[in-house]
Design an enzyme around this catalytic site. Structure first.
Site, mmCIF file in Angstrom:
data_model
loop_
_atom_site.group_PDB
_atom_site.id
_atom_site.type_symbol
_atom_site.label_atom_id
_atom_site.label_comp_id
_atom_site.label_asym_id
_atom_site.label_seq_id
_atom_site.Cartn_x
_atom_site.Cartn_y
_atom_site.Cartn_z
ATOM 1 N N ASN B 388 0.817 -1.200 0.000
ATOM 2 C CA ASN B 388 0.000 0.000 0.000
ATOM 3 C C ASN B 388 0.861 1.263 0.000
ATOM 4 O O ASN B 388 1.074 1.879 -1.042
ATOM 5 C CB ASN B 388 -0.933 -0.032 1.215
ATOM 6 C CG ASN B 388 -2.086 0.941 1.069
ATOM 7 O OD1 ASN B 388 -2.049 1.823 0.231
ATOM 8 N ND2 ASN B 388 -3.103 0.772 1.881
ATOM 9 N N ASP B 389 1.394 1.611 1.151
ATOM 10 C CA ASP B 389 2.132 2.870 1.254
ATOM 11 C C ASP B 389 3.345 2.925 0.337
ATOM 12 O O ASP B 389 3.695 3.995 -0.152
ATOM 13 C CB ASP B 389 2.569 3.088 2.712
ATOM 14 C CG ASP B 389 1.376 3.094 3.641
ATOM 15 O OD1 ASP B 389 0.306 3.567 3.216
ATOM 16 O OD2 ASP B 389 1.504 2.617 4.781
#
Lengths: 107, 468
Positions: B388-389
């Site tokens: 994700n990040d």
């Protein structure tokens, strides 16, 4: 040697070992960083040798108790650390450049 | 030469073994030789130590019993722990190491303090504090990683003041002990303060920062061994401790850079505390598109190149074996498949590489962020799996984002992006990911393992249909 001489000698050794450590470890690829941590974990359990001396000489009961705990704790790290490092490294394999299609080409 | 000289010579050989051990770790092809060098060095050091003067019969018996107990715990811990649990396992052994170093410091202080110089008293005090904080700090880290403790950073007003007060009190007691070495009560209090400090140090640190924390505790463990070496005048401990300290320090610097954290923040343990509030209510949420598994499979199959970006979500779903099967199926279709590994993917440095190696993904198919980032623009399809990040383009341009400045994988430059995710909920850091709203991105909702299994079936099945 006076105690100051000993300190200075040891500072020499520490600085040079740290320098060697930086130069060697800097080159270790990210791929191997987890095995590296497991390995240095085993190596840092070197306090085991002193724990053995303190436990073995048995100068006092409480020194024996502390020494015993320390020997158990560090030997867990040494034995477990080396085993786990090797177990991880066994899994790292380069790509086998085999002809890809033959395996189930008959189907 | 007397007996101690021989022991010191053996220690010299052991230290050389350790240096070679680390040198050989620099390549996957020689790394196992490195482990062997370390083992031989350690074996020599232990055998030599058994010849130390003044060890009596009862001493040998106790040593044998303690070594057997340690091995009886260490062998299963080494053989049985799953690779997903490796970060907890490493943290736990840091705890053992810290405990051993701290206790030996205490024992040696009470046995030998009459021979100590002022310098020795200072160093042993620091050594005991370090060992004890590594013990509780590592236990806390292991607890967070095992999710027995909350992963979120716990912060309160005046946190740093409390931490500095605890550390300052420990230092004051050490200085007091330097003035009066015969006082008995100070060292046990230093032990207590060190134990408390380890807990306080890790409380404000969130789960996403664990790779840095583990590396840092590794470094502290090495420094405490080296400090013990100064007091005991043991060159072996100084060398091994310096090597370990350097290793942990380098790894934590690399982790800091990978997350764009300042290193001073890490040294004072104040990191992880800043993030919790930001993000969350991202205003420009926008629309996203979804794709079915067969659409994704069709596109990947005809692609020239596919890059798979694995994240911890893949590991949690235990999907790494299925991912390997997908990569194999795609390669049989003539697709060029690579894996892009972000430095902080997973829960410790290099964790994702180990998980994929376990699934028999060849290591030369795993590419670092630096190696692969320039390739994304020429990549047809990217498959993001539970990451994700590390793929959030906001890190490049959104100065208000908590991850602004963090180096990311340039996934958004590829032609087509598929993101496998359970839902649109924000990821670990709680930040909205603008990649998901990119017009080139399609979301494939579902559990990583089942989606990848279906993808593999689609890709492989279609090939059979063609060949028939």
């Amino acid at each position: 040697m006076s105690s100051t001489d000993i300190i200075i000698t040891n500072l020499f050794i520490f600085s040079l070992a740290a320098f060697v450590g930086f130069e060697v470890i800097r080159r270790i690829p990210k791929l191997l960083h987890t095995p590296l941590m497991a390995l240095t974990n085993a190596l840092s359990a070197i306090a085991l040798v002193i724990s053995i001396v303190i436990l073995g000489q048995g100068h006092s009961t409480y020194a024996q108790v502390l020494g015993f705990i320390a020997v158990v704790a560090s030997s867990i790290n040494v034995v477990g650390g080396f085993i786990i490092t090797d177990r991880m490294l066994k899994m790292f394999k380069p790509r086998e450049r085999k002809p890809v299609a033959t395996e189930d080409g008959a189907a | 030469m007397d007996r101690m000289n021989w022991i010191q010579l053996a220690y010299l050989v052991a230290a050389l073994g350790f240096a070679f051990s680390l040198k050989w770790m620099s390549q996957a092809s020689t790394a196992r030789r490195g482990v062997l060098a370390g083992e031989i060095g350690f074996g020599i050091a232990i055998v030599a130590t058994l010849f130390w003067p003044d060890i009596d019969g009862e001493g040998y018996l106790l040593i044998a019993v303690a070594l057997l107990i340690g091995s009886a715990i260490g062998v299963p811990l080494g053989l049985l722990v799953p690779m997903t649990a490796m970060p907890q396992r490493i943290a736990l052994s840091h705890a053992f190491g810290g405990l051993a170093a701290g206790l030996i410091g205490v024992a040696h202080f009470y046995l030998e303090r009459s021979h100590y110089s002022k310098f020795d008293l200072l160093v042993i005090g620091i050594e005991i504090t370090l060992g004890m904080l590594v013990f509780t700090g590592s236990l806390m880290a292991a607890g967070k990683l095992q999710e027995w403790l909350p992963q979120r950073p716990i912060v309160y007003p005046g946190q740093n003041a409390v931490n500095f007060a605890v550390l300052g009190a420990a230092l004051a007691l050490v200085i007091y002990t330097m003035a009066d070495p015969d006082v008995n009560w100070t060292i046990p209090v230093v032990v207590g303060l060190g134990l408390a400090f380890g807990i306080f140090l890790i409380i404000p640190i969130g789960g996403a920062d664990m790779p840095t924390v583990i590396a840092l505790l590794n470094s502290y463990a090495g420094l405490s061994a080296a400090a013990l070496g100064f007091v005991l005048d043991s060159k072996l401990l100084i060398v091994a401790g310096a090597l370990d300290g350097a290793s942990g320090l380098i790894l934590s610097i690399i982790m800091c850079r990978a997350m764009n954290r300042s290193f001073t923040n890490v040294l004072f343990g104040a990191f992880g505390a800043t993030d919790a509030t930001a993000g969350g209510d991202g205003a420009e949420q926008g629309t996203y598109r979804t794709a079915m598994v067969d659409e994704a499979a069709d596109l990947m199959k005809i692609a020239g190149s596919v890059v798979i970006v694995p994240g911890y979500g893949m590991a949690v779903a235990q999907a790494q074996h299925k991912v390997r099967e997908l990569a194999d199926a795609l390669e049989k279709q003539g697709v060029d498949v690579k894996f892009a590994i972000h430095p902080v993917a997973g829960r410790m440095p290099g964790h994702m590489n180990v998980l994929l190696a376990e699934a028999n993904v060849p290591y030369d198919q795993l590419l670092d962020m630096d190696e692969i980032n320039s390739d994304f623009a020429q990549t047809d399809v990217v498959l993001v799996l539970g990451a994700n990040d590390v793929v959030n383009p906001a890190a490049r341009h959104d100065t208000s984002s908590p991850i602004y400045g963090m180096p990311i994988l340039n996934v958004d430059q590829a032609q087509t992006i598929f993101v496998v995710k359970r839902s649109m909920r924000a990821g670990f850091a709680g930040i909205e990911n603008e990649l998901f709203f990119n017009e080139k991105t399609s979301m494939v909702f579902g559990d990583a393992k089942s989606v990848v299994t279906e993808l593999t079936n689609e890709v492989a099945g279609q090939r059979d249909a063609i060949s028939l």
